[in-house]
Design an enzyme around this catalytic site. Structure first.
Site, PDB file in Angstrom:
ATOM      1  N   ASP A  54      37.518  52.006  40.065  1.00 57.15           N
ATOM      2  CA  ASP A  54      38.094  50.726  39.657  1.00 57.15           C
ATOM      3  C   ASP A  54      38.293  49.825  40.874  1.00 57.15           C
ATOM      4  OD1 ASP A  54      39.922  49.368  37.300  1.00 57.15           O
ATOM      5  OD2 ASP A  54      40.796  49.032  39.269  1.00 57.15           O
ATOM      6  N   TYR A  59      40.993  43.060  45.548  1.00 55.90           N
ATOM      7  CA  TYR A  59      41.321  44.226  46.365  1.00 55.90           C
ATOM      8  C   TYR A  59      40.550  44.269  47.682  1.00 55.90           C
ATOM      9  CZ  TYR A  59      42.769  45.901  41.711  1.00 55.90           C
ATOM     10  OH  TYR A  59      43.303  46.021  40.456  1.00 55.90           O
ATOM     11  N   LYS A  89      36.767  43.166  38.103  1.00 53.70           N
ATOM     12  CA  LYS A  89      37.610  42.217  37.380  1.00 53.70           C
ATOM     13  C   LYS A  89      37.292  40.775  37.760  1.00 53.70           C
ATOM     14  CE  LYS A  89      41.159  45.789  37.437  1.00 53.70           C
ATOM     15  NZ  LYS A  89      40.702  46.604  38.576  1.00 53.70           N
ATOM     16  N   HIS A 122      41.438  39.754  35.082  1.00 57.18           N
ATOM     17  CA  HIS A 122      42.442  40.459  35.877  1.00 57.18           C
ATOM     18  C   HIS A 122      43.881  40.120  35.475  1.00 57.18           C
ATOM     19  CE1 HIS A 122      43.001  42.381  40.118  1.00 57.18           C
ATOM     20  NE2 HIS A 122      43.929  42.788  39.271  1.00 57.18           N
TER      21      HIS A 122
END
Length: 325
Positions: A54, A59, A89, A122
């Site tokens: 994921d 990130y 996302k 997201h």
């Protein structure tokens, strides 16, 4: 000691019944992991049996994850790309009509993939296009055009860029709005869920509509700015863990598994990665499950405060979660 690869159970998601491993490797960390560390950890995880990964542009881990997955396929750690399940996302700055397909194409380029297994919105908020600074500046929040954005999420699936599409951090009310405009309904809602925030209402809502839940912060994300110690310090979970000869983390994850949800858990140590896989060959008793459901005070940890602004469309926690916390 010889390496034993664990076979992780799957859930079937979406109308196509795409197979999603119930345990995923999460890459959200604060601060972001060092690229070489992440790459090596992902390779270790694949050797142990992880197949579900994921990520998100937020990130800053897509490229390192992509490097690791490409190496794993090239070196034969997995037979083919199809053995992997990869989620990314749609970030707030790209949550606009005309920007969704280019955003998934960027993620695919970063990940060195032809398709994602799952693509999620997201957060239920948009921000000024082209500005990727985090935290988002309070003047930059914009209302999301759900109809335009979800239509383009559907286009990502039609184009074969994503096998499944879904959302993250959506309340029942916001999810119902997506369902009301969707031609292709969301397959997944990824949300905070743990023994200290059990999401009973949302879980039942999603179950009744054929939407799978994926849990994050199952262990509390203690080292992140959004984390909590309440799971690892829970007397109830500690007592159950001691009685079973398990760790509190394993009890928390086993609880999530028995709730019928998938989960994304982060660790950058091989020992913890192995420990997290050892949740499939034992079970909680009825009494233990009852204790977890009745004796643990409920408290949401990830409120999404960084997405709330007096100058934006979502001005309070109540507006973010629609009174569901």
């Amino acid at each position: 000691m010889s390496l034993i690869t664990v076979s992780v159970p799957h859930l079937a998601i979406g109308s196509d019944h795409h197979r999603m491993p119930v345990l995923g490797f999460g890459t959200a960390a604060s601060p972001p992991p060092e690229p070489l560390l992440l790459k090596q950890t992902v390779l270790d995880a694949i050797r142990l049996g992880y197949r579900h990964f994921d990520t998100s542009p937020r990130y800053l881990t897509e490229e390192s994850l992509g490097d690791a997955l490409a190496e794993a396929v090239y070196n034969g750690l997995v037979g083919s790309r199809s053995e992997l399940f990869v989620t990314s996302k749609l970030w707030c700055a790209d949550a606009h009509g005309g920007l969704v397909v280019p955003a998934i194409q960027r993620s695919l380029k970063n990940l060195k993939l032809d398709y994602l297994d799952l693509y999620l919105i997201h957060w239920p908020v948009s921000s000024k296009p082209g500005k990727y600074k985090f935290p988002i500046e309070e003047d930059d929040f914009l209302p999301m055009d759900y109809t335009a954005v979800w239509s383009e999420m559907e286009e990502c699936k039609r184009l074969g860029l994503a096998k499944c599409i879904g959302v993250s951090n959506f309340s029942c009310k916001k999810l119902q709005h997506i369902l009301s405009i969707a031609t292709i309904p969301p397959s997944v809602n990824q949300v905070e869920m743990s023994p200290v925030w059990q999401q009973r209402k949302l879980k039942e809502f999603c179950k009744s509509r054929g939407i799978a839940l994926t849990a994050y912060s199952v262990l509390g994300s203690r080292v992140a700015f959004w984390g909590t110690h309440k799971i690892m310090e829970s007397d109830v979970l500690t007592e159950i863990a001691e009685a079973k000869g398990k760790t509190v983390a394993q009890v928390s994850m086993r609880w999530a598994y028995e709730e019928g949800v998938s989960m994304v858990v982060k660790s950058f140590t091989k020992e913890r990665l192995e420990e997290n896989l050892k949740i499939f060959d034992w079970s909680l008793t009825e009494e233990e499950t009852h204790r977890i459901s009745t004796e643990i005070p409920q408290c949401k940890t990830v409120g999404g405060e960084v997405y709330i602004s007096e100058k934006g469309p979502i001005k309070s926690l109540d507006e973010m979660w629609d009174g569901e916390i």
